[in-house]
Design a protein around this motif. Sequence first.
Motif, PDB file in Angstrom:
ATOM      1  N   ALA A 253       0.835  -1.211   0.000  1.00 22.93           N
ATOM      2  CA  ALA A 253       0.000   0.000   0.000  1.00 22.93           C
ATOM      3  C   ALA A 253       0.870   1.262   0.000  1.00 22.93           C
ATOM      4  CB  ALA A 253      -0.914  -0.015   1.226  1.00 22.93           C
ATOM      5  N   ASN A 254       2.142   1.112  -0.362  1.00 24.82           N
ATOM      6  CA  ASN A 254       3.074   2.256  -0.348  1.00 24.82           C
ATOM      7  C   ASN A 254       3.448   2.604  -1.798  1.00 24.82           C
ATOM      8  OD1 ASN A 254       6.191   2.939  -0.497  1.00 24.82           O
ATOM      9  ND2 ASN A 254       5.515   3.711   1.478  1.00 24.82           N
ATOM     10  N   GLY A 255       3.224   3.862  -2.176  1.00 28.87           N
ATOM     11  CA  GLY A 255       3.412   4.280  -3.563  1.00 28.87           C
ATOM     12  C   GLY A 255       4.826   4.081  -4.078  1.00 28.87           C
ATOM     13  N   ARG A 256       5.813   4.454  -3.281  1.00 34.74           N
ATOM     14  CA  ARG A 256       7.210   4.327  -3.718  1.00 34.74           C
ATOM     15  C   ARG A 256       7.579   2.864  -3.944  1.00 34.74           C
ATOM     16  NH1 ARG A 256      12.201   7.011  -2.720  1.00 34.74           N
ATOM     17  NH2 ARG A 256      13.530   6.371  -4.438  1.00 34.74           N
ATOM     18  N   ALA A 257       7.108   2.005  -3.031  1.00 35.86           N
ATOM     19  CA  ALA A 257       7.406   0.572  -3.157  1.00 35.86           C
ATOM     20  C   ALA A 257       6.837   0.041  -4.468  1.00 35.86           C
ATOM     21  CB  ALA A 257       6.834  -0.189  -1.963  1.00 35.86           C
ATOM     22  N   LYS A 258       5.591   0.476  -4.774  1.00 37.31           N
ATOM     23  CA  LYS A 258       4.969  -0.003  -6.016  1.00 37.31           C
ATOM     24  C   LYS A 258       5.764   0.481  -7.229  1.00 37.31           C
ATOM     25  CE  LYS A 258       0.581   0.865  -4.608  1.00 37.31           C
ATOM     26  NZ  LYS A 258      -0.830   0.826  -4.396  1.00 37.31           N
ATOM     27  N   ALA A 259       6.210   1.742  -7.179  1.00 38.24           N
ATOM     28  CA  ALA A 259       6.970   2.305  -8.304  1.00 38.24           C
ATOM     29  C   ALA A 259       8.272   1.544  -8.529  1.00 38.24           C
ATOM     30  CB  ALA A 259       7.263   3.778  -8.037  1.00 38.24           C
ATOM     31  N   MET A 260       8.833   1.000  -7.456  1.00 38.13           N
ATOM     32  CA  MET A 260      10.121   0.300  -7.564  1.00 38.13           C
ATOM     33  C   MET A 260       9.942  -1.209  -7.710  1.00 38.13           C
ATOM     34  SD  MET A 260      12.662   2.376  -5.008  1.00 38.13           S
ATOM     35  CE  MET A 260      11.961   1.715  -3.530  1.00 38.13           C
ATOM     36  N   LEU A 261       8.714  -1.669  -7.870  1.00 36.41           N
ATOM     37  CA  LEU A 261       8.417  -3.115  -7.903  1.00 36.41           C
ATOM     38  C   LEU A 261       8.989  -3.790  -6.649  1.00 36.41           C
ATOM     39  CD1 LEU A 261       9.170  -4.033 -11.647  1.00 36.41           C
ATOM     40  CD2 LEU A 261       6.998  -3.341 -10.625  1.00 36.41           C
ATOM     41  N   ALA A 262       8.789  -3.133  -5.502  1.00 32.93           N
ATOM     42  CA  ALA A 262       9.339  -3.653  -4.248  1.00 32.93           C
ATOM     43  C   ALA A 262       8.246  -3.668  -3.182  1.00 32.93           C
ATOM     44  CB  ALA A 262      10.516  -2.786  -3.801  1.00 32.93           C
ATOM     45  N   SER A 263       7.075  -4.232  -3.554  1.00 27.54           N
ATOM     46  CA  SER A 263       5.953  -4.126  -2.619  1.00 27.54           C
ATOM     47  C   SER A 263       5.821  -5.324  -1.669  1.00 27.54           C
ATOM     48  CB  SER A 263       4.653  -3.887  -3.385  1.00 27.54           C
ATOM     49  OG  SER A 263       4.516  -4.875  -4.370  1.00 27.54           O
ATOM     50  N   ASP A 264       6.811  -6.224  -1.668  1.00 28.31           N
ATOM     51  CA  ASP A 264       6.789  -7.331  -0.698  1.00 28.31           C
ATOM     52  C   ASP A 264       7.099  -6.804   0.692  1.00 28.31           C
ATOM     53  OD1 ASP A 264       6.234  -9.395  -2.378  1.00 28.31           O
ATOM     54  OD2 ASP A 264       8.337  -9.882  -2.785  1.00 28.31           O
ATOM     55  N   GLY A 265       6.424  -7.345   1.698  1.00 28.23           N
ATOM     56  CA  GLY A 265       6.831  -7.082   3.077  1.00 28.23           C
ATOM     57  C   GLY A 265       5.970  -6.057   3.795  1.00 28.23           C
ATOM     58  N   PHE A 266       6.416  -5.690   4.977  1.00 20.85           N
ATOM     59  CA  PHE A 266       5.610  -4.824   5.855  1.00 20.85           C
ATOM     60  C   PHE A 266       6.489  -4.199   6.941  1.00 20.85           C
ATOM     61  CE2 PHE A 266       5.700  -9.157   7.416  1.00 20.85           C
ATOM     62  CZ  PHE A 266       6.074  -8.998   8.742  1.00 20.85           C
ATOM     63  N   VAL A 267       5.909  -3.204   7.598  1.00 20.00           N
ATOM     64  CA  VAL A 267       6.543  -2.632   8.799  1.00 20.00           C
ATOM     65  C   VAL A 267       5.652  -3.005   9.973  1.00 20.00           C
ATOM     66  CG1 VAL A 267       7.235  -0.525  10.008  1.00 20.00           C
ATOM     67  CG2 VAL A 267       7.451  -0.661   7.522  1.00 20.00           C
ATOM     68  N   LYS A 268       6.268  -3.420  11.065  1.00 21.25           N
ATOM     69  CA  LYS A 268       5.492  -3.781  12.258  1.00 21.25           C
ATOM     70  C   LYS A 268       6.121  -3.066  13.445  1.00 21.25           C
ATOM     71  CE  LYS A 268       4.820  -7.988  14.987  1.00 21.25           C
ATOM     72  NZ  LYS A 268       4.714  -9.450  14.885  1.00 21.25           N
ATOM     73  N   ILE A 269       5.299  -2.320  14.175  1.00 22.83           N
ATOM     74  CA  ILE A 269       5.815  -1.619  15.363  1.00 22.83           C
ATOM     75  C   ILE A 269       5.063  -2.144  16.581  1.00 22.83           C
ATOM     76  CG2 ILE A 269       6.178   0.618  16.483  1.00 22.83           C
ATOM     77  CD1 ILE A 269       6.332   1.902  13.768  1.00 22.83           C
ATOM     78  N   LEU A 270       5.822  -2.408  17.630  1.00 27.46           N
ATOM     79  CA  LEU A 270       5.230  -2.895  18.882  1.00 27.46           C
ATOM     80  C   LEU A 270       5.372  -1.787  19.919  1.00 27.46           C
ATOM     81  CD1 LEU A 270       6.970  -6.388  18.793  1.00 27.46           C
ATOM     82  CD2 LEU A 270       4.615  -5.867  18.133  1.00 27.46           C
ATOM     83  N   ALA A 271       4.261  -1.455  20.576  1.00 31.08           N
ATOM     84  CA  ALA A 271       4.324  -0.377  21.567  1.00 31.08           C
ATOM     85  C   ALA A 271       3.628  -0.813  22.849  1.00 31.08           C
ATOM     86  CB  ALA A 271       3.652   0.881  21.015  1.00 31.08           C
ATOM     87  N   ASP A 272       4.041  -0.216  23.950  1.00 32.88           N
ATOM     88  CA  ASP A 272       3.428  -0.525  25.241  1.00 32.88           C
ATOM     89  C   ASP A 272       1.933  -0.163  25.187  1.00 32.88           C
ATOM     90  OD1 ASP A 272       4.441  -0.820  28.403  1.00 32.88           O
ATOM     91  OD2 ASP A 272       2.536   0.253  28.102  1.00 32.88           O
ATOM     92  N   ALA A 273       1.083  -1.098  25.609  1.00 37.72           N
ATOM     93  CA  ALA A 273      -0.367  -0.895  25.483  1.00 37.72           C
ATOM     94  C   ALA A 273      -0.831   0.332  26.261  1.00 37.72           C
ATOM     95  CB  ALA A 273      -1.102  -2.142  25.965  1.00 37.72           C
ATOM     96  N   LYS A 274      -0.173   0.622  27.391  1.00 38.27           N
ATOM     97  CA  LYS A 274      -0.663   1.745  28.213  1.00 38.27           C
ATOM     98  C   LYS A 274       0.044   3.052  27.866  1.00 38.27           C
ATOM     99  CE  LYS A 274      -1.875  -1.093  32.201  1.00 38.27           C
ATOM    100  NZ  LYS A 274      -0.910  -2.194  32.164  1.00 38.27           N
ATOM    101  N   THR A 275       1.369   3.012  27.739  1.00 35.35           N
ATOM    102  CA  THR A 275       2.117   4.268  27.600  1.00 35.35           C
ATOM    103  C   THR A 275       2.377   4.663  26.148  1.00 35.35           C
ATOM    104  OG1 THR A 275       4.243   3.156  27.583  1.00 35.35           O
ATOM    105  CG2 THR A 275       3.358   3.772  29.758  1.00 35.35           C
ATOM    106  N   ASP A 276       2.177   3.755  25.198  1.00 31.76           N
ATOM    107  CA  ASP A 276       2.429   4.009  23.770  1.00 31.76           C
ATOM    108  C   ASP A 276       3.940   4.046  23.446  1.00 31.76           C
ATOM    109  OD1 ASP A 276       1.335   4.459  21.178  1.00 31.76           O
ATOM    110  OD2 ASP A 276       1.795   6.596  21.333  1.00 31.76           O
TER     111      ASP A 276
END
Length: 468
Positions: A385-408
């Motif tokens: 779902a990222n425009g630059r990735a699509k333009a570069m034919l590099a749309s495999d993968g993802f970013v995942k961020i883990l944050a503390d449920a209470k403090t963020d």
Amino acid sequence: MADVFDITIIGSGPGGYVCAIRAAQLGLKVAIVEQWPTFGGTCLNIGCIPSKAMLHASEMVEQLAHNFDNLGIEVSGAKVNLDKMMAHKDSVVKANTSGIEYLFKKNKITAFKGLGSIEALGKVKVTPEKGEPQIIETKNIIIATGSVSADLAGLKIDEKQVVSSTGALSLSKVPQSLLVIGAGVIGLELGSVWARLGAKVTVVEYLDHILPGMDKDLSKNFMRNLKKQGFDIKLSTKVTGVNKSDNGLVVTTEGAQGGSSSTIKADIVLVAIGRKAFTNGLGLENIGVELDAQGRIKTNDNYKSSVDGIYAIGDVIKGPMLAHKASEEGVVLAEILDGKKAHVNYGVIPGVVYTSPEIASVGKTEEQLKDEGIEYKVGKFPFSANGRAKAMLASDGFVKILADAKTDRVLGGHILGHGAGEIIHEIAILMEFSGAAEDLALTCHAHPTMSEAVREAALALGDGALHI
Ligand code: FAD
Ligand code: NAI
């Protein structure tokens, strides 16, 4: 009367050479001892640098084969010249190792070539390949002797047919088939090099997943991706024997827990089952420097061994075997020996696997957070779902961020995707400043960039990502 050095470092890898430079910057009188003809240790000579040269070159081959046509570039008659590719790798290594020699001179660091051993407290003996040994007098000794490939019992590495990473970086021709033992970082990076150049790669892994220690979301997704790239990966499997035949090697495997055995033919076998701390020849037993159960030098929080005046850093002590971890320890130890307060933040040491797509991680994995009973939330955003990735034919993968449920507060970041090894530092810096996901979500990101996916993952932790 001979010079007395403030610090003598044994080993010139990223731990030793960076420590030497920082100590010299602080005005300390520094000596460094290296047994190999060139400086820079495993990383520059036979590790990070040559492997990345080969990974880059082979990725170009992969791009040519699979992406150029889709981008409207038609190339005919392209072929791989392996000798030239190896020459590129060797010249990159030479440029980097001679760069260290230059830095030693610039910083007035006295370098000794030869095997270093500890004669007594304050005395390091240097035994050169030719000529007489000499003794260096020193106030402090730092051991930065790194690590070597771990052996598989009963399997002799000849660096021709049965190779460690060192042999795998210098094969004289592309093997038709390569069998890799161990689906860790080396196995998958060097397996990728030879797969892209045309080898049929089979990976045998003892565990039921690849890349142990990485967030499982990354390893599961990457496993699927590797299969699409043509890798044959045998999980929960062990190698029980490797025999030479007239036309190559015959590898016998069976289930990790036993069971029936089968055989696989291979031209080359790469043993990549981990690395072990290297302390041979240092004479540690004579002065009582203690090792742990894995043969690593035991150190306290200030990198002091069990003997006053003797310190250790890098792969030879506990912690991840990474060049930047060794260098961080080198800088911090130099500052401690200069009387400063310094420490390494072990919670924020990024790790990158330079495959395609790349894999990058910092901080806690989901599995660690669960084990530690920490309540967390997950923000994820796909590169599809990222425009630059699509333009570069590099749309495999993802970013995942883990944050503390209470403090963020951000506790970990995990990226599978093109350029992940660069993008991860955005999350590393945020974590170094104990930042919250909201801080990242509020930061304007240039468009179109792969980094926008990081911001979207942070937005997903709050009111929601915008582009999905
Ligand atoms: P080393 O780099 O191992 O250096 C130790 C030095 O000490 C060597 O030069 C050795 O000759 C010398 N020495 C040993 N004993 C003596 C003695 N008695 N006297 C004199 N000299 C001695 N890490 C990353 O972070 N990123 C990567 O991309 C990466 N890629 C890698 C790829 C491969 C194929 C390999 C094998 C490793 C890779 N690593 C990577 C790991 C990285 O190379 C190590 O973590 C790093 O080199 C450790 O640094 P060090 O200074 O502790 O030891
Ligand atoms: P590793 O620890 O990453 O992986 C070894 C793999 O071999 C594991 O998956 C393990 O389960 C498996 N294994 C162990 N014994 C086995 C057996 N008998 N049969 C089958 N599988 C077996 O070690 P690797 O890949 O050798 O790398 C060594 C070190 O070098 C790593 O710690 C890594 O940190 C460093 N390195 C880092 C790189 C990077 O940062 N990009 C690149 C290359 C190496």
